[in-house]
Write an enzyme that holds these catalytic residues in place. Structure first.
Site, PDB file in Angstrom:
ATOM      1  N   CYS A  43      -2.262  50.681 -11.821  1.00  0.00           N
ATOM      2  CA  CYS A  43      -1.194  49.824 -11.310  1.00  0.00           C
ATOM      3  C   CYS A  43      -1.683  48.368 -11.251  1.00  0.00           C
ATOM      4  CB  CYS A  43      -0.769  50.295  -9.920  1.00  0.00           C
ATOM      5  SG  CYS A  43       0.631  49.363  -9.241  1.00  0.00           S
ATOM      6  N   ASP A  45      -1.114  46.364  -9.021  1.00  0.00           N
ATOM      7  CA  ASP A  45      -1.365  46.035  -7.611  1.00  0.00           C
ATOM      8  C   ASP A  45      -2.748  45.385  -7.439  1.00  0.00           C
ATOM      9  OD1 ASP A  45      -2.101  46.378  -4.773  1.00  0.00           O
ATOM     10  OD2 ASP A  45      -0.279  47.589  -4.656  1.00  0.00           O
ATOM     11  N   ARG A  47      -4.690  45.414  -5.199  1.00  0.00           N
ATOM     12  CA  ARG A  47      -5.678  46.230  -4.476  1.00  0.00           C
ATOM     13  C   ARG A  47      -6.269  47.318  -5.361  1.00  0.00           C
ATOM     14  NH1 ARG A  47      -1.379  47.836  -0.038  1.00  0.00           N
ATOM     15  NH2 ARG A  47      -0.276  48.010  -2.028  1.00  0.00           N
ATOM     16  N   HIS A  99      -1.844  55.131  -6.909  1.00  0.00           N
ATOM     17  CA  HIS A  99      -2.351  54.917  -5.557  1.00  0.00           C
ATOM     18  C   HIS A  99      -1.254  55.183  -4.538  1.00  0.00           C
ATOM     19  CE1 HIS A  99      -0.553  50.788  -4.891  1.00  0.00           C
ATOM     20  NE2 HIS A  99      -0.400  50.925  -6.188  1.00  0.00           N
ATOM     21  N   CYS A 102       2.180  52.817  -3.150  1.00  0.00           N
ATOM     22  CA  CYS A 102       2.525  51.997  -4.327  1.00  0.00           C
ATOM     23  C   CYS A 102       3.914  51.378  -4.133  1.00  0.00           C
ATOM     24  CB  CYS A 102       2.506  52.851  -5.591  1.00  0.00           C
ATOM     25  SG  CYS A 102       2.860  51.904  -7.092  1.00  0.00           S
TER      26      CYS A 102
END
Ligand code: CO
Length: 208
Positions: A43, A45, A47, A99, A102
């Protein structure tokens, strides 16, 4: 948290300096070639830098990331990455890593996202529809979304097998890499492996 871009340049200088001090010849070796053993599909993202979570270094992970770690068989960007990873780099492992928490999965489930992002994550709505019964049975919303995130990763692994690159490798008996479905739990930083029918990796798939 840095919000001044110059801070990033400063950080970079001190990182490069430390690397040179601790490992003389580090950059000379780095620029010579890349021979990663892993393709990471994850992803976008912020993080989700898998190299941090796995303590891998530059040169060790070949990476494709997009919102909600989609394996889209019409995405020429992704397909090029997969082709290069399998046929040129000859990676040993392909990791699809989602994750918990999400935002893409959450937005897809609730129908929040509009425009291009809404379009991109619409396949997750299909997953939610397909597994509606299982998901509806989970009372806690966070856990329900977590399960949908897992189903999303498993679906993307399924999509991998539909790509010409993987079908071709199977048809030629060159499935000499393993495919993995992972979830990263941001609440403890740990990776969890999801089980799926591995036998499909060995089954001769029909070539197009
Ligand atoms: Co995400």
């Amino acid at each position: 948290m840095p919000n001044n871009y110059k801070q990033l340049i400063e950080n970079n200088k001190s990182w490069a300096q430390k690397k040179k001090e601790y490992s003389p010849g580090y950059f000379e070796n780095l620029k010579l070639r890349q021979e990663p053993n892993f393709l990471y599909i994850g992803c976008s993202d912020s993080r989700m830098p898998l190299d941090t979570f796995t303590q891998t270094e530059p040169g060790e992970l070949f990476v494709h990331r997009n919102i909600a770690n989609q394996v889209s068989i019409t995405d020429i960007n992704f397909l090029s990455v997969l082709d290069y990873a399998v046929n040129v780099l000859r990676v040993k492992h392909i990791i699809v890593c989602g994750h918990y928490g999400c935002g893409g999965v959450n937005a897809a489930y609730h129908g929040f996202a509009r425009g291009l992002v809404g379009n991109w994550i619409s396949p997750i709505r299909d997953i939610a529809r397909k597994y509606k019964e299982e998901l509806d049975a989970i009372q806690d919303e966070e856990q329900r979304l977590n399960r949908l995130s897992e189903l999303n990763v498993l679906k993307q692994v399924g999509n991998l097998y539909k790509t010409h690159v993987i079908q071709q490798a199977a048809a030629e008996g060159k499935l000499d890499f393993q495919i993995h479905a992972w979830m990263l739990d941001l609440s403890n930083g740990l990776i969890m492996e999801l089980a799926f029918e591995k036998t499909q990796q060995k089954a001769p798939l029909k070539s197009n």
